[in-house]
Design a protein around this motif. Structure first.
Motif, PDB file in Angstrom:
ATOM      1  N   GLY A  61       0.890  -1.108   0.209  1.00 24.97           N
ATOM      2  CA  GLY A  61       0.098   0.276  -0.132  1.00 24.97           C
ATOM      3  C   GLY A  61       0.952   1.227   0.034  1.00 24.97           C
ATOM      4  O   GLY A  61       1.791   1.560  -0.413  1.00 24.97           O
ATOM      5  N   LYS A  62       0.526   2.396   0.057  1.00 27.10           N
ATOM      6  CA  LYS A  62       0.815   3.975   0.046  1.00 27.10           C
ATOM      7  C   LYS A  62       1.893   3.660   1.393  1.00 27.10           C
ATOM      8  O   LYS A  62       1.839   3.487   2.650  1.00 27.10           O
ATOM      9  N   GLY A  63       3.495   3.982   0.501  1.00 34.93           N
ATOM     10  CA  GLY A  63       4.512   4.112   1.733  1.00 34.93           C
ATOM     11  C   GLY A  63       4.998   2.918   1.620  1.00 34.93           C
ATOM     12  O   GLY A  63       5.859   3.120   2.068  1.00 34.93           O
ATOM     13  N   TYR A  64       4.294   2.024   1.693  1.00 34.04           N
ATOM     14  CA  TYR A  64       5.438   1.213   1.988  1.00 34.04           C
ATOM     15  C   TYR A  64       6.686   0.555   0.321  1.00 34.04           C
ATOM     16  O   TYR A  64       6.043  -0.181  -0.823  1.00 34.04           O
ATOM     17  N   TYR A  65       7.387   0.938   0.334  1.00 33.88           N
ATOM     18  CA  TYR A  65       8.635   0.795  -1.379  1.00 33.88           C
ATOM     19  C   TYR A  65       9.630   0.814  -0.415  1.00 33.88           C
ATOM     20  O   TYR A  65       9.856   0.797   0.955  1.00 33.88           O
ATOM     21  N   GLY A  66      10.631   0.116  -1.476  1.00 33.13           N
ATOM     22  CA  GLY A  66      12.274  -0.500  -1.159  1.00 33.13           C
ATOM     23  C   GLY A  66      12.368  -0.778   0.912  1.00 33.13           C
ATOM     24  O   GLY A  66      11.664  -1.577   0.859  1.00 33.13           O
ATOM     25  N   ASN A  67      13.667  -1.181   1.018  1.00 29.06           N
ATOM     26  CA  ASN A  67      13.449  -1.342   2.613  1.00 29.06           C
ATOM     27  C   ASN A  67      12.182  -1.037   3.501  1.00 29.06           C
ATOM     28  O   ASN A  67      12.431  -2.011   4.447  1.00 29.06           O
ATOM     29  N   ILE A  68      11.450   0.291   3.829  1.00 28.60           N
ATOM     30  CA  ILE A  68      10.487   0.669   4.240  1.00 28.60           C
ATOM     31  C   ILE A  68       9.457  -0.899   4.149  1.00 28.60           C
ATOM     32  O   ILE A  68       9.374  -1.239   5.827  1.00 28.60           O
ATOM     33  N   VAL A  69       9.207  -1.803   3.580  1.00 29.78           N
ATOM     34  CA  VAL A  69       9.073  -3.761   3.080  1.00 29.78           C
ATOM     35  C   VAL A  69       9.368  -4.206   4.365  1.00 29.78           C
ATOM     36  O   VAL A  69       9.228  -4.723   5.273  1.00 29.78           O
ATOM     37  N   HIS A  70      10.750  -4.025   4.222  1.00 27.45           N
ATOM     38  CA  HIS A  70      11.141  -5.254   4.494  1.00 27.45           C
ATOM     39  C   HIS A  70      11.640  -5.336   6.270  1.00 27.45           C
ATOM     40  O   HIS A  70      11.504  -6.103   7.331  1.00 27.45           O
ATOM     41  N   SER A  71      11.265  -3.865   7.077  1.00 29.49           N
ATOM     42  CA  SER A  71      12.024  -3.141   7.924  1.00 29.49           C
ATOM     43  C   SER A  71      10.248  -3.774   8.754  1.00 29.49           C
ATOM     44  O   SER A  71      10.521  -3.720   9.971  1.00 29.49           O
ATOM     45  N   LYS A  72       9.297  -3.573   8.464  1.00 28.88           N
ATOM     46  CA  LYS A  72       8.008  -3.356   8.648  1.00 28.88           C
ATOM     47  C   LYS A  72       7.660  -5.398   8.768  1.00 28.88           C
ATOM     48  O   LYS A  72       7.311  -5.723  10.009  1.00 28.88           O
ATOM     49  N   MET A 129       7.659  -7.105  11.873  1.00 28.95           N
ATOM     50  CA  MET A 129       6.715  -7.830  12.355  1.00 28.95           C
ATOM     51  C   MET A 129       6.983  -9.339  13.392  1.00 28.95           C
ATOM     52  O   MET A 129       6.155 -10.061  13.988  1.00 28.95           O
ATOM     53  N   GLY A 130       8.336  -9.628  13.309  1.00 27.44           N
ATOM     54  CA  GLY A 130       8.509 -11.260  13.396  1.00 27.44           C
ATOM     55  C   GLY A 130       8.044 -11.909  11.945  1.00 27.44           C
ATOM     56  O   GLY A 130       8.067 -13.441  12.469  1.00 27.44           O
ATOM     57  N   VAL A 131       7.701 -12.114  11.290  1.00 28.02           N
ATOM     58  CA  VAL A 131       7.202 -12.722   9.955  1.00 28.02           C
ATOM     59  C   VAL A 131       8.479 -13.950   9.465  1.00 28.02           C
ATOM     60  O   VAL A 131       9.774 -13.350   9.609  1.00 28.02           O
ATOM     61  N   LYS A 132       7.683 -15.275   9.466  1.00 26.29           N
ATOM     62  CA  LYS A 132       8.840 -15.706   9.257  1.00 26.29           C
ATOM     63  C   LYS A 132       8.994 -16.611   7.821  1.00 26.29           C
ATOM     64  O   LYS A 132       9.797 -16.820   7.683  1.00 26.29           O
ATOM     65  N   ILE A 133       8.049 -15.918   6.887  1.00 29.99           N
ATOM     66  CA  ILE A 133       8.183 -16.197   5.224  1.00 29.99           C
ATOM     67  C   ILE A 133       7.900 -14.434   5.077  1.00 29.99           C
ATOM     68  O   ILE A 133       6.797 -14.162   5.434  1.00 29.99           O
ATOM     69  N   GLN A 179       3.282 -15.631  -6.861  1.00 31.24           N
ATOM     70  CA  GLN A 179       3.746 -14.774  -5.507  1.00 31.24           C
ATOM     71  C   GLN A 179       5.349 -16.412  -5.085  1.00 31.24           C
ATOM     72  O   GLN A 179       4.736 -17.190  -5.679  1.00 31.24           O
ATOM     73  N   LYS A 180       6.376 -15.370  -5.204  1.00 30.13           N
ATOM     74  CA  LYS A 180       7.382 -16.706  -4.496  1.00 30.13           C
ATOM     75  C   LYS A 180       7.481 -16.168  -3.427  1.00 30.13           C
ATOM     76  O   LYS A 180       7.991 -14.299  -2.766  1.00 30.13           O
ATOM     77  N   ALA A 181       7.803 -17.024  -1.978  1.00 26.88           N
ATOM     78  CA  ALA A 181       7.723 -16.713  -0.638  1.00 26.88           C
ATOM     79  C   ALA A 181       9.489 -17.478  -0.372  1.00 26.88           C
ATOM     80  O   ALA A 181       9.799 -17.721  -1.088  1.00 26.88           O
ATOM     81  N   VAL A 182      10.111 -16.364   0.761  1.00 26.23           N
ATOM     82  CA  VAL A 182      10.959 -16.332   0.886  1.00 26.23           C
ATOM     83  C   VAL A 182      11.685 -16.621   2.383  1.00 26.23           C
ATOM     84  O   VAL A 182      10.410 -16.205   2.872  1.00 26.23           O
ATOM     85  N   ASP A 183      12.610 -17.780   3.127  1.00 26.61           N
ATOM     86  CA  ASP A 183      12.370 -17.475   4.604  1.00 26.61           C
ATOM     87  C   ASP A 183      12.566 -16.218   4.777  1.00 26.61           C
ATOM     88  O   ASP A 183      13.435 -15.541   4.313  1.00 26.61           O
ATOM     89  N   VAL A 184      12.449 -16.591   5.906  1.00 22.42           N
ATOM     90  CA  VAL A 184      13.507 -14.471   7.465  1.00 22.42           C
ATOM     91  C   VAL A 184      14.042 -15.892   7.898  1.00 22.42           C
ATOM     92  O   VAL A 184      13.356 -16.598   8.490  1.00 22.42           O
ATOM     93  N   ILE A 185      15.300 -15.150   8.238  1.00 19.57           N
ATOM     94  CA  ILE A 185      16.171 -15.660   8.944  1.00 19.57           C
ATOM     95  C   ILE A 185      17.103 -14.987   9.438  1.00 19.57           C
ATOM     96  O   ILE A 185      17.180 -13.878   9.777  1.00 19.57           O
ATOM     97  N   GLU A 186      16.582 -15.396  11.352  1.00 22.30           N
ATOM     98  CA  GLU A 186      17.340 -14.973  12.285  1.00 22.30           C
ATOM     99  C   GLU A 186      18.999 -13.771  12.134  1.00 22.30           C
ATOM    100  O   GLU A 186      19.129 -14.118  11.799  1.00 22.30           O
ATOM    101  N   GLY A 187      18.262 -13.039  12.456  1.00 21.09           N
ATOM    102  CA  GLY A 187      19.435 -12.101  12.350  1.00 21.09           C
ATOM    103  C   GLY A 187      19.420 -11.535  10.996  1.00 21.09           C
ATOM    104  O   GLY A 187      20.304 -10.534  10.424  1.00 21.09           O
ATOM    105  N   ASP A 188      18.435 -11.545  10.194  1.00 20.83           N
ATOM    106  CA  ASP A 188      18.398 -10.773   8.832  1.00 20.83           C
ATOM    107  C   ASP A 188      17.922  -9.004   9.546  1.00 20.83           C
ATOM    108  O   ASP A 188      17.090  -8.223   9.975  1.00 20.83           O
ATOM    109  N   THR A 189      18.981  -8.289   8.258  1.00 17.28           N
ATOM    110  CA  THR A 189      18.236  -6.749   8.141  1.00 17.28           C
ATOM    111  C   THR A 189      17.726  -6.393   7.281  1.00 17.28           C
ATOM    112  O   THR A 189      17.407  -7.210   6.231  1.00 17.28           O
ATOM    113  N   PRO A 190      17.161  -5.630   6.774  1.00 18.51           N
ATOM    114  CA  PRO A 190      16.114  -5.712   5.626  1.00 18.51           C
ATOM    115  C   PRO A 190      17.119  -5.736   4.767  1.00 18.51           C
ATOM    116  O   PRO A 190      16.770  -5.796   3.878  1.00 18.51           O
TER     117      PRO A 190
END
Ligand code: GRF
Length: 219
Positions: A120-131, A135-139, A159-170
């Motif tokens: 949605g509006k304002g969700y672009y670039g690394n803001i998406v990944h920071s959010k 939120m602590g999503v796992k994928i 859609q293609k999913a990727v894992d979120v791994i502990e310690g990930d930065t945006p």
């Protein structure tokens, strides 16, 4: 369902990594398409260099030169009509467009999350990944969708999913999602080239490949 070579317009605003990825897929034959025009929302888009290298026609159409959204959108789609474009591909394009009736379900975008999360509006670039990390999503992942009049809202193609791994930065998550994007966007476009995509309301249906035996199996 015979495959046809798509004529694409690619719209960019920035680094053009997605544009470069599409160029690469076309050059290897993995994507049955040609890029008829690249339209940038700014003359400073670094990605314009990729269009220049390939001698792809370029147009710069800047939002601030037009008083209204329709006035801004019109020359963009007119340029696409003049190039007989089948699909308009938003590739890191950061402006809202008003889509004319003849381009309904002909404009695609890729978003770096699994819509409807983190979009949605304002969700672009690394803001998406920071959010996503907050939120602590796992994928997480990416979504290719048709564009309607709202940000990140139209019918979802794939859609293609990727894992979120502990310690990930945006930045780290961004790189992993972008690797998935590099597969997803050409794949979605190739489905269109193969004539396998139909849209019913907001549901996109993907027909099996032409040589698939799936309909011949007796269960
Ligand atoms: C990607 O994150 C994509 O999801 C979004 O724009 C980014 C790519 O921009 N739509 P670019 O191709 O590097 O300019």
């Amino acid at each position: 369902m015979s495959k046809r070579k798509l004529r694409l317009a690619v719209l960019i605003s920035g680094t053009g990594r997605s544009l470069k990825n599409l160029i690469n897929h076309i050059s290897t034959g993995a994507l049955t398409a040609e890029i008829a025009i690249v339209i940038s929302s700014t003359p400073s888009a670094v990605g314009l260099q990729y269009a220049e290298e390939e001698s792809i026609p370029i147009e710069i159409i800047e939002r601030h030169n037009y008083p209204t959204l329709p006035a801004f959108s019109e020359p963009i789609f007119q340029a696409c009509r003049e190039k007989y474009v089948d699909y308009v591909v938003l590739a890191g394009y950061l402006k809202l467009l008003e889509i004319p009736p003849d381009f309904h379900n002909k404009v695609l975008n890729i978003h770096p999350s699994l819509i409807p999360a983190f979009c949605g509006k304002g969700y672009y670039g690394n803001i998406v990944h920071s959010k996503a990390l907050e939120m602590g999503v796992k994928i997480s992942g990416c979504t290719v969708h048709f564009v309607d009049e709202h940000y990140d809202n139209g019918p979802i193609i794939l859609q293609k999913a990727v894992d979120v791994i502990e310690g990930d930065t945006p930045n780290v998550l961004n790189d992993r999602v972008f690797d998935a994007e590099c597969i997803a966007y050409p794949e979605a476009l190739e489905l269109l080239a193969e004539g396998r995509v139909t849209v019913q309301g907001r549901i996109v249906k993907i027909a099996p490949p032409k040589d698939s035996k799936i309909n011949e199996i007796d269960f």
